[in-house]
Design a protein around this motif. Structure first.
Motif, mmCIF file in Angstrom:
data_model
loop_
_atom_site.group_PDB
_atom_site.id
_atom_site.type_symbol
_atom_site.label_atom_id
_atom_site.label_comp_id
_atom_site.label_asym_id
_atom_site.label_seq_id
_atom_site.Cartn_x
_atom_site.Cartn_y
_atom_site.Cartn_z
ATOM 1 N N PRO A 87 27.160 -23.470 72.886
ATOM 2 C CA PRO A 87 26.160 -22.962 73.451
ATOM 3 C C PRO A 87 25.936 -22.171 72.311
ATOM 4 O O PRO A 87 24.445 -21.883 72.697
ATOM 5 N N SER A 88 26.415 -21.551 71.803
ATOM 6 C CA SER A 88 26.072 -19.774 71.582
ATOM 7 C C SER A 88 27.084 -20.037 69.510
ATOM 8 O O SER A 88 27.867 -20.009 69.472
ATOM 9 N N ALA A 89 25.870 -19.247 69.029
ATOM 10 C CA ALA A 89 26.633 -18.875 67.712
ATOM 11 C C ALA A 89 27.217 -17.366 67.416
ATOM 12 O O ALA A 89 27.725 -16.994 68.904
ATOM 13 N N PHE A 90 28.306 -17.586 67.192
ATOM 14 C CA PHE A 90 29.735 -16.351 67.041
ATOM 15 C C PHE A 90 29.997 -15.970 65.834
ATOM 16 O O PHE A 90 29.782 -16.579 64.590
ATOM 17 N N TYR A 91 30.558 -14.155 66.752
ATOM 18 C CA TYR A 91 31.380 -13.705 65.236
ATOM 19 C C TYR A 91 32.777 -14.535 65.300
ATOM 20 O O TYR A 91 33.300 -13.807 66.130
ATOM 21 N N GLU A 121 14.521 -22.864 73.123
ATOM 22 C CA GLU A 121 15.557 -23.655 74.775
ATOM 23 C C GLU A 121 16.892 -22.081 74.425
ATOM 24 O O GLU A 121 17.956 -21.811 72.824
ATOM 25 N N VAL A 122 16.829 -20.958 74.947
ATOM 26 C CA VAL A 122 17.319 -19.321 74.649
ATOM 27 C C VAL A 122 18.861 -20.242 75.603
ATOM 28 O O VAL A 122 18.396 -19.014 77.267
ATOM 29 N N ASN A 123 19.749 -19.912 75.435
ATOM 30 C CA ASN A 123 20.992 -19.702 76.886
ATOM 31 C C ASN A 123 20.867 -20.507 77.628
ATOM 32 O O ASN A 123 20.649 -19.794 78.480
ATOM 33 N N GLY A 124 20.366 -21.429 77.302
ATOM 34 C CA GLY A 124 20.001 -22.606 78.709
ATOM 35 C C GLY A 124 19.356 -22.544 79.668
ATOM 36 O O GLY A 124 18.865 -22.965 80.551
ATOM 37 N N GLU A 199 16.658 -10.954 76.394
ATOM 38 C CA GLU A 199 16.228 -11.042 78.071
ATOM 39 C C GLU A 199 16.793 -12.314 78.899
ATOM 40 O O GLU A 199 17.113 -12.287 79.390
ATOM 41 N N LYS A 200 16.261 -13.577 78.175
ATOM 42 C CA LYS A 200 17.239 -14.443 77.370
ATOM 43 C C LYS A 200 18.448 -14.264 78.046
ATOM 44 O O LYS A 200 19.377 -15.695 78.463
ATOM 45 N N ALA A 201 18.901 -13.871 77.116
ATOM 46 C CA ALA A 201 20.574 -13.279 76.586
ATOM 47 C C ALA A 201 21.108 -12.364 77.534
ATOM 48 O O ALA A 201 22.107 -12.953 77.343
ATOM 49 N N GLY A 202 20.484 -12.348 78.303
ATOM 50 C CA GLY A 202 20.963 -11.441 79.907
ATOM 51 C C GLY A 202 21.739 -11.851 80.691
ATOM 52 O O GLY A 202 21.159 -13.624 80.791
#
Ligand code: ZN
Length: 247
Positions: A87-91, A121-124, A199-202
């Motif tokens: 679902p997401s990129a990460f470090y 599609e951002v964060n579902g 906003e969508k990542a919040g």
């Protein structure tokens, strides 16, 4: 030069070319791969490298890994195996050795997720204003975590408390990069894509330890990076540190 994980098999070759110049080149995994590489190597890494030097800090280059379709990647932080559609990129902040050189962590980008992001599609969730710059914002958010890591590792800042403020600072660093480097090239659509992506990542899961800030807090953090704070206007990383570093 920026180093790419040797294990990476990048699919940028070949597929995108056509006989005549396209006004709108295809948006596909190859084009998004090329754009992520370009964002990091030609813009964001040089920006942060210069800033680290200006702070008398050592160069502390990260690796990055774009997980292509059909590939998996095992990160050194928790040993999890990731595919191109996580679902997401990460470090991952673990140092990595490659060809006798030590790198400061690895930025990980799952290509299917990154392509979906550019397409809305951002964060579902659906992001009406999504585009290329949505991808750049995510890439530079993850690079924000790398900068946090460098600052702690080199003793320039105390360890940061994980959670909301760590995420807001990474958003803010993304905004700093956009503001500092995009003069003359950043469009209104890019700006809106970036803000909407934050906003969508919040989220509003206030009691969840994984709470990353509300939609408004995240968009605001990016804008503080971009525009500056009330007492220090302009795109300066110091604004993000002053605003969000919580040890
Ligand atoms: Zn983050």
């Amino acid at each position: 030069m920026f180093a790419v994980l040797t294990a990476a098999v990048l699919g940028a070759g070949g597929a995108a070319g056509t006989a005549h110049a396209d006004v709108n080149p295809p948006v596909d995994e190859a084009s998004v791969t090329a754009y992520i590489e370009e964002t990091i190597e030609d813009s964001a890494y040089p920006y942060w490298d210069n800033w680290l030097k200006s702070q008398q800090l050592d160069q502390a280059e990260p690796l990055y890994k774009i997980i292509q379709r059909g590939e998996t990647y095992e990160n050194a932080c928790d040993g999890a195996i990731s595919s191109s559609d996580i679902p997401s990129a990460f470090y991952c902040d673990q140092d990595v050795q490659q060809d006798g050189v030590t790198y400061e962590g690895v930025l990980v980008f799952p290509i299917e997720t990154m392509l979906a992001m550019q397409l809305g599609e951002v964060n579902g969730q659906y992001s009406e204003k999504a585009g290329k710059f949505t991808v750049a914002t995510t890439v530079t958010h993850e690079m924000g975590h790398w900068i946090q890591d460098v600052l702690v590792y080199q003793g320039a800042q105390p360890p940061i408390r994980p959670g909301k403020h760590q995420e807001l600072m990474a958003d803010c660093f993304s905004g700093v990069w956009a503001g500092a480097t995009a003069e003359g090239t950043l469009t209104v659509a890019d700006f809106e894509a970036a803000v909407e992506s934050r906003e969508k990542a919040g989220d509003v899961e206030f009691t969840d330890p994984g709470h990353h800030g509300t939609p408004q807090e995240r968009a605001n953090a990016w804008k503080i990076g971009f525009f500056g704070s009330s007492n220090n206007s302009g795109s300066h990383p110091e604004n993000c540190i002053n605003e969000y570093w919580r040890s």
